[in-house]
Design an enzyme around this catalytic site. Sequence first.
Site, PDB file in Angstrom:
ATOM      1  N   LYS A 167     -11.241   1.192  10.465  1.00  0.00           N
ATOM      2  CA  LYS A 167      -9.401   0.586  10.053  1.00  0.00           C
ATOM      3  C   LYS A 167      -9.768  -0.608  10.196  1.00  0.00           C
ATOM      4  O   LYS A 167      -9.979  -1.227  11.182  1.00  0.00           O
ATOM      5  CB  LYS A 167      -8.832   1.316  11.012  1.00  0.00           C
ATOM      6  N   SER A 219      -1.290   6.608   8.640  1.00  0.00           N
ATOM      7  CA  SER A 219      -1.791   5.271   7.932  1.00  0.00           C
ATOM      8  C   SER A 219      -3.479   5.237   7.373  1.00  0.00           C
ATOM      9  O   SER A 219      -4.185   4.291   7.098  1.00  0.00           O
ATOM     10  CB  SER A 219      -1.343   4.335   9.015  1.00  0.00           C
ATOM     11  N   SER A 256      -1.278   9.036  12.849  1.00  0.00           N
ATOM     12  CA  SER A 256      -2.377   8.111  11.611  1.00  0.00           C
ATOM     13  C   SER A 256      -3.790   8.730  11.506  1.00  0.00           C
ATOM     14  O   SER A 256      -4.705   8.516  10.962  1.00  0.00           O
ATOM     15  CB  SER A 256      -2.155   6.751  11.592  1.00  0.00           C
TER      16      SER A 256
HETATM   17  N1  GLN Z   1       4.074   7.855   9.918  1.00  0.00           N
HETATM   18  C1  GLN Z   1       4.008   7.150  11.682  1.00  0.00           C
HETATM   19  C2  GLN Z   1       4.509   5.850  11.473  1.00  0.00           C
HETATM   20  O1  GLN Z   1       4.926   5.044  10.187  1.00  0.00           O
HETATM   21  C3  GLN Z   1       2.512   7.516  12.620  1.00  0.00           C
HETATM   22  C4  GLN Z   1       2.010   5.793  11.882  1.00  0.00           C
HETATM   23  C5  GLN Z   1       0.477   5.925  13.113  1.00  0.00           C
HETATM   24  O2  GLN Z   1       0.378   6.846  13.804  1.00  0.00           O
HETATM   25  N2  GLN Z   1      -0.408   4.336  13.217  1.00  0.00           N
HETATM   26  O3  GLN Z   1       4.610   5.213  12.418  1.00  0.00           O
END
Ligand code: GLN
Length: 458
Positions: A74, A149, A173
């Site tokens: 990532k 994400s 994510s």
């Molecule tokens: N969707 C969640 C957020 O926007 C989780 C994001 C993540 O785990 N990086 O914070």
Amino acid sequence: MNIMNKLESIKNHDLTALENINNYIKIIDKNNSKINAFLDINEEEAIKTAENIDQKIKNGEQTGDLAGLVIAIKSNINVEDFKISAASKTLETYNGSFDATVIQRIKKEDGIIVGMTNMDEFAAGSSTETSYFGQTENPAAPGRIPGGSSGGSAAAIAAKMCDLSLGSDTGGSIRNPASHCGVIGFKPTYGLVSRQGLLDLAMSFDQIGPFANDTSGIALMMDAIAGFDERECTTIEWDVPQFKDINENSQNLLKGIKVGIVEQFMEVSDDHIVNIIEGSIDKMVEMGAELVELSFDHIDLCLPTYYLINYVEFFSATRKYDGRKYGYKIEDVCGEEVLRRIHMGSYISQKEYSGKYYKKALQARSLIRNEMKKLLRDVDVIAGPTVPKLPHKLGKSLDTMDMYAYDVLTVIANLAGIPAASMPSGEVKGIPVGLQIQAKPLEDEKIIHLMKVMESMD
Ligand code: GLN
């Protein structure tokens, strides 16, 4: 080919590491322009690494546990000489100047890093649509979001562009895109894997973890990356089990294992999703699991608590992106969601408001953590849906609350610091649905064991 067989083939030189990387590069070249899973590829470096590994094998030298496997990372994890942009214009020109601890460990085990994957900007999202470099398409459900994400890392696995990938999970994510793309994603216990070299979203929640097409792949990667790191103060000093030795070949596969089913996790999810998940639960019962009905009283507190803490920690983490040392000043170039979090975080962090919001959020976090601890006391694992709704179509715009609603079942594990995974459970109209399995802190191996058994029944 199953990942353990592939490792064997590479060791025996039936398949060379060079052939493995070349096969993947062909697939990436053909499909990445449509899927947009990768933001940066370093073909030359990957080929060089593969050739070195093949040479070592030819010479009869010892090779590492990931020897010849192709791995995607990532874009918020530092890898030397790759583009570590966090999918933001802010870091558009930043190249990694060092290897994060997890990357050092992968390289030590002779993994081949092929490139950096797409993501929501600074990991703040659930759909990978907020990337400055364009959205990622879901290979398992074309025309839909891959989740986020870590959408690029999940899509790269689903599109067979690599053997393994890494993501980060702050509120879901890893598990959310794994669920939407029909692959396995694993968020370890907080502190089991070093965050050194990860660009923070919210440091008290963030964990790095793997994606794979089978549980053995998850176990292999966990063996490589898990464990104490003297450079990272939140890592736990603990004798990490050998995850790849966990096997499913015992009689009465799940005899006596207690699986908790939380009423409210089902209630907040779409009926179609609940049907699929119930199918997986029936399978566990067939294999000897005992079901325990549980009730979780604080489901309504989870999203507000998670987002308030996320805003405050993210605001603090972004103060270094002031445009002086590298990149641009974040507020000048970032997207709408990142800006919202910075503004909200700055507001809530002010002394006069912190008592009202932030301190309350911390109290609520303790409440949620204690409640989960209590529920887990009576069971080995909790099973249920990973995401309460199906991924939307690319191009459909969602309001903020509808986007946050994707996270209601995943933020709980981050608030509580417990391990959690998502594995494919079935499909609704051709769209993958993930089964989430959560366990007590440091009982990551129970999740891996259960996934192995479930997989062996397919
Ligand atoms: N969707 C969640 C957020 O926007 C989780 C994001 C993540 O785990 N990086 O914070």
